[in-house]
Enzyme design. Sequence first.
Site, PDB file in Angstrom:
ATOM      1  N   SER A  84      34.292 -14.100 -24.197  1.00 15.00           N
ATOM      2  CA  SER A  84      32.903 -14.395 -23.848  1.00 15.00           C
ATOM      3  C   SER A  84      32.777 -15.867 -23.523  1.00 15.00           C
ATOM      4  O   SER A  84      33.620 -16.683 -23.901  1.00 15.00           O
ATOM      5  CB  SER A  84      31.992 -14.078 -25.023  1.00 15.00           C
ATOM      6  OG  SER A  84      32.236 -15.018 -26.048  1.00 15.00           O
ATOM      7  N   LYS A  85      31.688 -16.183 -22.838  1.00 15.02           N
ATOM      8  CA  LYS A  85      31.452 -17.565 -22.469  1.00 15.02           C
ATOM      9  C   LYS A  85      31.283 -18.409 -23.732  1.00 15.02           C
ATOM     10  O   LYS A  85      31.767 -19.519 -23.825  1.00 15.02           O
ATOM     11  CB  LYS A  85      30.204 -17.649 -21.601  1.00 15.02           C
ATOM     12  CG  LYS A  85      29.933 -19.055 -21.144  1.00 15.02           C
ATOM     13  CD  LYS A  85      28.675 -19.177 -20.351  1.00 15.02           C
ATOM     14  CE  LYS A  85      28.437 -20.638 -20.007  1.00 15.02           C
ATOM     15  NZ  LYS A  85      27.202 -20.854 -19.307  1.00 15.02           N
ATOM     16  N   ARG A  86      30.566 -17.818 -24.712  1.00 14.64           N
ATOM     17  CA  ARG A  86      30.283 -18.589 -25.914  1.00 14.64           C
ATOM     18  C   ARG A  86      31.560 -19.050 -26.597  1.00 14.64           C
ATOM     19  O   ARG A  86      31.698 -20.189 -26.992  1.00 14.64           O
ATOM     20  CB  ARG A  86      29.418 -17.783 -26.879  1.00 14.64           C
ATOM     21  CG  ARG A  86      28.535 -18.680 -27.699  1.00 14.64           C
ATOM     22  CD  ARG A  86      27.571 -17.909 -28.590  1.00 14.64           C
ATOM     23  NE  ARG A  86      26.899 -16.811 -27.927  1.00 14.64           N
ATOM     24  CZ  ARG A  86      26.847 -15.573 -28.426  1.00 14.64           C
ATOM     25  NH1 ARG A  86      27.448 -15.284 -29.557  1.00 14.64           N
ATOM     26  NH2 ARG A  86      26.198 -14.634 -27.787  1.00 14.64           N
TER      27      ARG A  86
END
Length: 496
Positions: free
Chosen positions: A246-248
């Site tokens: 994920s981007k996070r």
Amino acid sequence: MTETRLRFPPSPTGYLHIGGARTALYNWLYAKKTGGKLILRIEDTDTERSTDESIKGILEGLEWLGITFDEGPYFQTDFTGEHIAAAQRLLAEGKAYKCFCKKEDLDAKREAALAAKATLGYDRTCRDLTAVRVAEKEAEGLPYVVRFKVPDRTGMLGYDDKVLGRIECSYKEVDDFVILRSNGKPLYLLCNVVDDIRDRITHIIRGQDHMTNTTRQVLLYEALNAPLPVFAHIPLTLDTKKSKISKRSHGEIVAVHFYRDHGFIPWAFNNFLVLLGWNPGNDQEIFSREELIEAFTLERINKSSAVFNFRKDDPKFFTDPKAISINEQYLRTMEISELAPMVQKVLEEEGIWNEAYAGAQKEWFFSTIALIRDRFHTLKDFASLGRAYFADDYVIDDKPLQKNVLKFDQLKVWLPTLADRFEQLESFDIEETERVARELADELEIKPGVLINAMRTVVTGQLAGPSMFDILVVIGKEKVVRRLRGAGRLFPAASL
Ligand code: GLU
């Protein structure tokens, strides 16, 4: 046989990431393989999270990958009327019902069920309200949602998944789910099915994270009297620690634009993506577009999750080493005529493109690419590691500078001497330049390597590269002479 119709329906709530791009690619490949159509649908029903910027990014990413569509983009919000009408139809046919339960009551029941470790889910309080009770509640102005009435059946509910085989659960396990909110807005689960029915989608290839939706959607197809499409749920992409990428947690490295901006070749990146969850059944790794369309089958999609081998700890690999290695293989083997426009773009971005490379010097440009590409990892390297071939403002790496130049103080005289001799040459070719360099080394009673390594460093800025005499010819007499003659400035002023 009916025409196959596939779709890629991204929700525009972020950028196009590796997982989404892979889903798009699988759909594209299958559409091409079966001579079918691929439809692009922007699923923008979540109006709070959908943004125009995300739509733009997704379209750009798909374009860069070369994933083309036969229809669309359609926008889900343009069909809200149809989605509501479908919910109303289910209501009218007794396949759905109005539920007046208050949120607080539902929450309290949920808490109680949790505490008692009982099964969670809607207890069907409103499922069998009489028409009179419903009318009364409506007259009171009580808000309601519309819930789908899961049939009371004893058998199993399921579908045949092309990747995972038969997927089943009992009807009892499925809750009477909401299809219309109290504010009258249809739920995504319903919109998705209504759109797929309208678009006559025959195959749905999407991530395994959608499987809980699929079970409920199978019921919607039946209730809406529509044939069930073929489902193929593809494995999730995980990192080496088995968490979802994920981007996070991973940043831009999971975004398609990261690869575009780092100089990946679009098809090479598709080639990497396809292997992230699909296998050809042999050890072939590089596939041309045509080969891949031919080889791709849904049955060969892997059942278990794919690992995106992002090695944060090793700066040498700024992304999955496999992505880099595939890109390198393409760089080395692609037709120069195909590679040249990509190199042009990079040089343009760096402000070192010369129009002559596409005209009078086109042959030179092609042979230079052919000469230098072997050690490069990405297209960007043409403007960084290969900068000296196209511009004079290249940087001389410190390592070869120390090792090959500054170590021998006399080089500040030897290199200009070599420049003078090169200047005298009538034919500045591989044989002549080599002869001159070796003769000078003999006269000076040094190893030719001393001159050759120093020349490489001064003329290209790099420690390693193609054969030095090939390089000299490609860079050309005038520049070589100028660079060698100016070598003195590389030495500390005190030694002059
Ligand atoms: N809009 C969904 C997503 O972006 C896709 C749903 C589907 O493929 O049915 O995850």
